[in-house]
Design a protein around this motif. Structure first.
Motif, short mmCIF file in Angstrom:
data_model
loop_
_atom_site.label_atom_id
_atom_site.label_comp_id
_atom_site.label_asym_id
_atom_site.label_seq_id
_atom_site.Cartn_x
_atom_site.Cartn_y
_atom_site.Cartn_z
N SER A 181 55.38 -49.81 -55.67
CA SER A 181 56.81 -49.85 -55.92
C SER A 181 57.35 -51.27 -56.01
O SER A 181 58.45 -51.48 -56.52
N GLY A 182 56.59 -52.25 -55.51
CA GLY A 182 56.99 -53.64 -55.66
C GLY A 182 56.83 -54.15 -57.08
O GLY A 182 57.28 -55.25 -57.42
N ILE A 183 56.20 -53.32 -57.93
CA ILE A 183 56.03 -53.66 -59.35
C ILE A 183 56.94 -52.82 -60.22
O ILE A 183 57.65 -53.33 -61.09
N LEU A 234 47.09 -60.47 -56.94
CA LEU A 234 48.28 -60.26 -57.76
C LEU A 234 48.72 -58.80 -57.68
O LEU A 234 49.92 -58.50 -57.57
N ALA A 235 47.77 -57.89 -57.67
CA ALA A 235 48.09 -56.46 -57.51
C ALA A 235 48.70 -56.21 -56.13
O ALA A 235 49.68 -55.48 -55.99
N ALA A 236 48.11 -56.83 -55.10
CA ALA A 236 48.59 -56.63 -53.73
C ALA A 236 50.02 -57.13 -53.56
O ALA A 236 50.78 -56.60 -52.74
N SER A 237 50.41 -58.12 -54.33
CA SER A 237 51.76 -58.68 -54.20
C SER A 237 52.83 -57.68 -54.60
O SER A 237 54.01 -57.87 -54.27
N GLY A 238 52.43 -56.62 -55.29
CA GLY A 238 53.40 -55.59 -55.67
C GLY A 238 53.15 -54.27 -55.00
O GLY A 238 53.75 -53.25 -55.36
N ILE A 278 60.67 -47.79 -68.33
CA ILE A 278 60.13 -48.28 -67.07
C ILE A 278 60.71 -49.66 -66.80
O ILE A 278 60.72 -50.53 -67.68
N VAL A 279 61.23 -49.85 -65.61
CA VAL A 279 61.82 -51.13 -65.23
C VAL A 279 60.89 -51.84 -64.24
O VAL A 279 60.58 -51.30 -63.17
N PHE A 280 60.41 -53.01 -64.64
CA PHE A 280 59.53 -53.78 -63.77
C PHE A 280 60.34 -54.71 -62.88
O PHE A 280 61.38 -55.22 -63.29
N SER A 281 59.85 -54.93 -61.68
CA SER A 281 60.55 -55.76 -60.71
C SER A 281 60.59 -57.23 -61.13
O SER A 281 59.54 -57.84 -61.40
N TRP A 330 50.63 -57.94 -68.27
CA TRP A 330 51.00 -57.31 -69.54
C TRP A 330 51.77 -56.04 -69.21
O TRP A 330 51.24 -55.13 -68.54
N LEU A 331 53.01 -55.96 -69.65
CA LEU A 331 53.94 -54.92 -69.23
C LEU A 331 54.42 -54.10 -70.41
O LEU A 331 54.86 -54.64 -71.43
N ASP A 332 54.34 -52.80 -70.28
CA ASP A 332 54.86 -51.88 -71.29
C ASP A 332 56.01 -51.10 -70.66
O ASP A 332 55.79 -50.30 -69.74
N ASN A 333 57.23 -51.36 -71.10
CA ASN A 333 58.39 -50.73 -70.44
C ASN A 333 58.74 -49.36 -71.00
O ASN A 333 59.81 -48.82 -70.73
N ASP A 334 57.83 -48.80 -71.78
CA ASP A 334 58.09 -47.47 -72.33
C ASP A 334 56.82 -46.63 -72.21
O ASP A 334 55.77 -47.00 -72.73
N MET A 335 56.90 -45.53 -71.47
CA MET A 335 55.75 -44.64 -71.34
C MET A 335 56.14 -43.28 -71.88
O MET A 335 56.90 -42.54 -71.24
#
Length: 350
Positions: free
Chosen positions: A274-276, A19-23, A81-84, A71-76
């Motif tokens: 960068s794919g993520i 799953l990590a490699a896919s991004g 942060i914009v996820f693909s 699990w995505l956090d769009n604020d750092m």
């Protein structure tokens, strides 16, 4: 070479890394694909989906349930942060991954992740997580397995006996007993191997090192491990089983092991995921796995989670005594040969 009970799920780690490699992109992607043994990310994702559909089972006899989540956090620290969308969509399509928008600085996120793992492993695992202001992504995979022996052990034949530990001491524990007049077994250099069939067509393999041979000598390298699990000369004859009942959990920090296997940029600021996350630079901080396994007269239960932050008969040919009263190796294998769990039982009384 832990000198303690250890249980590991290759399948769980494979799914999390896939799953990590896919991004991943560029060298980061190339190293992950090389380790995972696939030439391109698209094929990897598609084959993970195919394997999921082949392996997944949930019936009255047993279960093999694989689950993934991101699990995505769009604020750092105030930075958006914009996820693909492509990453999230293919995670759902090929990995059957659920996605959650969270705040990693909130303790409730850690609890929600632990609850998700507990729910997907039938309550066998309840890990703890640290909240982190700088964390923006977590990939979780769980594998839950339960099945029953084709030939159950008679509880009335279970009896206490001595298990001899690596350090020369011994412990008393319950041993299950059963004898098959005609069954297959394998003799190899330094070991005897035999397996017990499971009702959903898989099997649990047990490898008993010869006297004076450490389990770790049989697991020294990928080549030696393959020989241990697949090599040797096959026979058919009487097989006497004496297996200790055991139940234990393992916690493994896998970052250093992955680095030794050639994964380097993924753990540094030179990582390209960068794919993520597009142009937002991110890297893997740690990879951990927790597992649980137990066996009794009825069958076995095993579970794991990996987190990336971020049959005929023949003439008898001898006899095998699978008297597992000293440290031994085991593996749980599906009908198609996928190794779900592998471990060493050093002390069944722990």
């Amino acid at each position: 070479d832990a000198d303690k009970n250890i249980n590991y799920s290759p399948l769980s780690l494979y799914y999390a890394l896939s799953l990590a490699a896919s991004g991943a992109k560029n060298e980061t992607e190339a190293q992950l694909l090389d380790l995972l043994g696939i030439s391109d990310a698209q094929t990897l994702s598609e084959q993970c989906g195919n394997l999921y559909r082949i392996l997944y089972s949930d019936n009255k006899i047993g279960k093999l349930k694989i689950a993934n989540s991101i699990w995505l956090d769009n604020d750092m620290n105030g930075k958006q942060i914009v996820f693909s969308d492509d990453f999230v969509k293919q995670a759902a399509k090929n990995f059957y991954a659920s996605s959650y928008s969270v705040d990693f600085s909130n303790a409730e996120t850690a609890k929600a992740m632990a609850d998700w793992i507990s729910a997907n492993t039938n309550g066998t695992l309840s890990p703890t997580f640290e909240s982190g202001r700088d964390q923006i992504l977590a990939i979780l995979n769980t594998v839950y397995f339960y099945d029953q022996w084709i030939n159950r052990f008679n509880k009335s034949k279970t009896a206490k006996d001595v298990f001899y530990l690596s350090d020369g001491s011994d412990v008393k524990c319950d041993f299950m007993n059963q004898t098959f007049s005609s069954a297959g077994f394998t003799k190899g250099k330094g070991f005897t191997r035999a397996a017990l069939g499971l009702k959903n067509a898989g099997q649990m393999v047990f490898i008993l090192p010869d006297e004076g041979v450490s389990p770790y000598e049989l697991l020294l390298s990928p080549e030696q491990m393959r020989e241990t699990f697949e090599g040797g000369e096959g026979f058919c004859g009487e097989v006497v089983w004496k297996i200790p009942k055991f139940s234990f959990s393992s916690k493994l920090e896998l970052t250093d092991a992955l680095k030794k296997l050639g994964i380097s940029p993924a753990f540094t600021k030179d990582a390209d995921f960068s794919g993520i996350t597009g142009h937002q630079p991110v890297f893997i901080t740690d990879v951990r796995q927790e597992t649980h396994i137990s066996i009794d007269e009825n069958g076995e239960e095993a579970s794991s989670f990996t987190q990336i932050n971020y049959s005929g008969s023949a003439l008898p040919e001898g006899r095998a005594e699978m008297i597992l009263n000293r440290p031994f190796i085991y593996g749980i294998v599906t009908e198609n040969g996928s190794l779900l769990f592998v471990g060493v039982c050093e002390n069944p009384a722990e």
